[in-house]
Design a protein around this motif. Structure first.
Motif, mmCIF file in Angstrom:
data_model
loop_
_atom_site.group_PDB
_atom_site.id
_atom_site.type_symbol
_atom_site.label_atom_id
_atom_site.label_comp_id
_atom_site.label_asym_id
_atom_site.label_seq_id
_atom_site.Cartn_x
_atom_site.Cartn_y
_atom_site.Cartn_z
ATOM 1 N N TYR A 167 0.826 -1.209 0.000
ATOM 2 C CA TYR A 167 0.000 0.000 0.000
ATOM 3 C C TYR A 167 0.861 1.260 0.000
ATOM 4 C CZ TYR A 167 -3.093 -3.772 1.112
ATOM 5 O OH TYR A 167 -3.750 -4.982 1.065
ATOM 6 N N ARG A 211 -10.757 -5.859 4.050
ATOM 7 C CA ARG A 211 -9.881 -5.114 3.150
ATOM 8 C C ARG A 211 -10.581 -3.818 2.807
ATOM 9 N NH1 ARG A 211 -7.653 -8.299 -1.696
ATOM 10 N NH2 ARG A 211 -5.723 -7.421 -0.935
ATOM 11 N N GLY A 224 -6.384 -10.567 3.237
ATOM 12 C CA GLY A 224 -7.154 -9.832 4.228
ATOM 13 C C GLY A 224 -7.002 -10.462 5.605
ATOM 14 N N LEU A 227 -3.331 -8.773 8.959
ATOM 15 C CA LEU A 227 -3.365 -7.996 10.202
ATOM 16 C C LEU A 227 -4.049 -8.741 11.341
ATOM 17 C CD1 LEU A 227 -4.006 -4.316 9.031
ATOM 18 C CD2 LEU A 227 -1.903 -5.302 9.948
HETATM 19 P P1 ADP Z 1 -4.365 -7.785 3.007
HETATM 20 O O1 ADP Z 1 -4.050 -9.194 2.671
HETATM 21 O O2 ADP Z 1 -5.575 -7.272 2.287
HETATM 22 O O3 ADP Z 1 -3.204 -6.859 2.882
HETATM 23 P P2 ADP Z 1 -4.310 -7.235 5.892
HETATM 24 O O4 ADP Z 1 -5.095 -7.876 6.992
HETATM 25 O O5 ADP Z 1 -2.831 -7.318 5.990
HETATM 26 O O6 ADP Z 1 -4.835 -7.867 4.538
HETATM 27 O O7 ADP Z 1 -4.742 -5.715 5.786
HETATM 28 C C1 ADP Z 1 -6.134 -5.382 5.769
HETATM 29 C C2 ADP Z 1 -6.367 -4.106 4.986
HETATM 30 O O8 ADP Z 1 -5.804 -2.981 5.694
HETATM 31 C C3 ADP Z 1 -5.699 -4.064 3.615
HETATM 32 O O9 ADP Z 1 -6.495 -4.672 2.628
HETATM 33 C C4 ADP Z 1 -5.548 -2.565 3.385
HETATM 34 O O10 ADP Z 1 -6.758 -2.037 2.889
HETATM 35 C C5 ADP Z 1 -5.337 -2.003 4.798
HETATM 36 N N1 ADP Z 1 -3.905 -1.742 5.104
HETATM 37 C C6 ADP Z 1 -3.068 -2.539 5.813
HETATM 38 N N2 ADP Z 1 -1.837 -1.990 5.924
HETATM 39 C C7 ADP Z 1 -1.884 -0.811 5.262
HETATM 40 C C8 ADP Z 1 -0.932 0.236 4.997
HETATM 41 N N3 ADP Z 1 0.332 0.173 5.452
HETATM 42 N N4 ADP Z 1 -1.366 1.301 4.271
HETATM 43 C C9 ADP Z 1 -2.633 1.376 3.808
HETATM 44 N N5 ADP Z 1 -3.569 0.432 4.018
HETATM 45 C C10 ADP Z 1 -3.213 -0.651 4.734
#
Ligand code: ADP
Length: 274
Positions: A167, A211, A224, A227
């Motif tokens: 991102y 997401r 997704g 995190l």
């Molecule tokens: P994904 O596999 O979609 O990356 P995560 O659980 O790691 O799943 O993250 C969930 C959502 O949080 C992502 O789809 C994105 O929209 C948002 N996100 C996570 N980290 C960032 C970041 N550093 N900057 C912007 N958006 C982020």
């Protein structure tokens, strides 16, 4: 008089009870809608690569099999779909274990710099593809000994840095800083200058399959789940995670770790990779 006071107390008790019940019902409704969304997400995430694989196999059976070049091309694409399925199922498996509380932590003492080095080594190429510079900066030339499950904590940091790259802005930076925090803890921060996150989405970031961009961004291949895995691993360590983000400016994810002792005279104050 006594009676009116009692009636008033009773009335307010009843109101409080009703309000409590209403909140409980609201909470249940929210949980139920999250559950439905979660199940919908699981099937959607699995369906997409499954249909891809099915499509390539059908094309092969339909005759493409006879053409040597096409055969290789379609088998490779089908394989990519299978890889993606395995990746999602592995993440799901990990989430299930974490949520059931059967995660066994293999704790050991290690230097925080070791963790950062391994994560950067792992992700150097990925960052380079977007021309993102990975930086880390140790507060005042010190390194810190911490205790935890190194492999799992490496996954925490990896997931955060992967997100900062996914991102992050092309030609941007991802920076890790380590600093002292309250209660004999350190705070590990991962900062990017990427797309940022709208405030209304921040509370839901750690939910499974959540997401921000539900349609696009699939090319990034995220599930997704990253995190929510991060949150569970940190919870198992009794540590915390914080998020600060400004839409269009960038994000900062930071987490705490228990500090064991301070080690001085570690060489690189700032190490730049990529
Ligand atoms: P994904 O596999 O979609 O990356 P995560 O659980 O790691 O799943 O993250 C969930 C959502 O949080 C992502 O789809 C994105 O929209 C948002 N996100 C996570 N980290 C960032 C970041 N550093 N900057 C912007 N958006 C982020």
């Amino acid at each position: 008089t006594q009676v009116t006071t009692d009636m008033a107390t009773l009335k307010s008790e009843v109101e409080r009870f009703a309000k409590g019940k209403k909140l409980e019902i609201e909470a249940l409704k929210i949980r139920e809608s999250y559950r439905k969304e979660f199940l919908g997400n699981v099937s959607h995430e699995l369906k997409t690569p499954l249909f891809t694989v099915q499509g390539y196999i059908l094309t092969l059976l339909d005759g493409a099999m006879k053409d040597k070049t096409l055969r290789k091309k379609y088998l490779n694409r089908a394989m990519k779909g299978v890889d993606r399925l395995i990746y999602i199922v592995k993440d799901l498996d990990m989430i299930t274990k974490l949520e059931a509380g059967d995660l066994h932590l293999d704790k050991e003492n290690f230097l925080i710099s070791e963790l950062i080095h391994s994560v950067y080594e792992l992700l150097e190429m990925k960052a380079a593809k977007k021309n993102i510079t990975l930086l880390y900066d140790f507060d005042s030339n010190t390194d810190v000994m911490v205790c935890g499950d190194k492999e799992r904590l490496q996954q925490v940091l990896t997931n955060l840095v992967v997100n900062s790259i996914k991102y992050g802005e092309k030609d941007g930076t991802t920076e890790i800083t380590v600093e002292d925090f309250i209660n004999n803890k350190i705070l590990v921060r991962v900062t990017d200058n990427g797309e940022g996150i709208k405030q209304e989405n921040i509370p839901r970031l750690f939910e499974r399959f959540f997401r921000v961009d539900k349609s696009g961004n699939r090319k990034e291949g995220g599930s997704g789940l990253g995190l929510s895995i991060v949150k569970h691993i940190l919870e198992a360590h009794e540590e915390k995670i914080y998020v600060e983000s400004e839409f269009g400016v960038g994000s900062e994810f930071s987490f705490t770790l228990e500090k064991l002792e301070e080690v001085t005279e570690v060489d690189p104050l700032i190490t730049e990779m990529t």
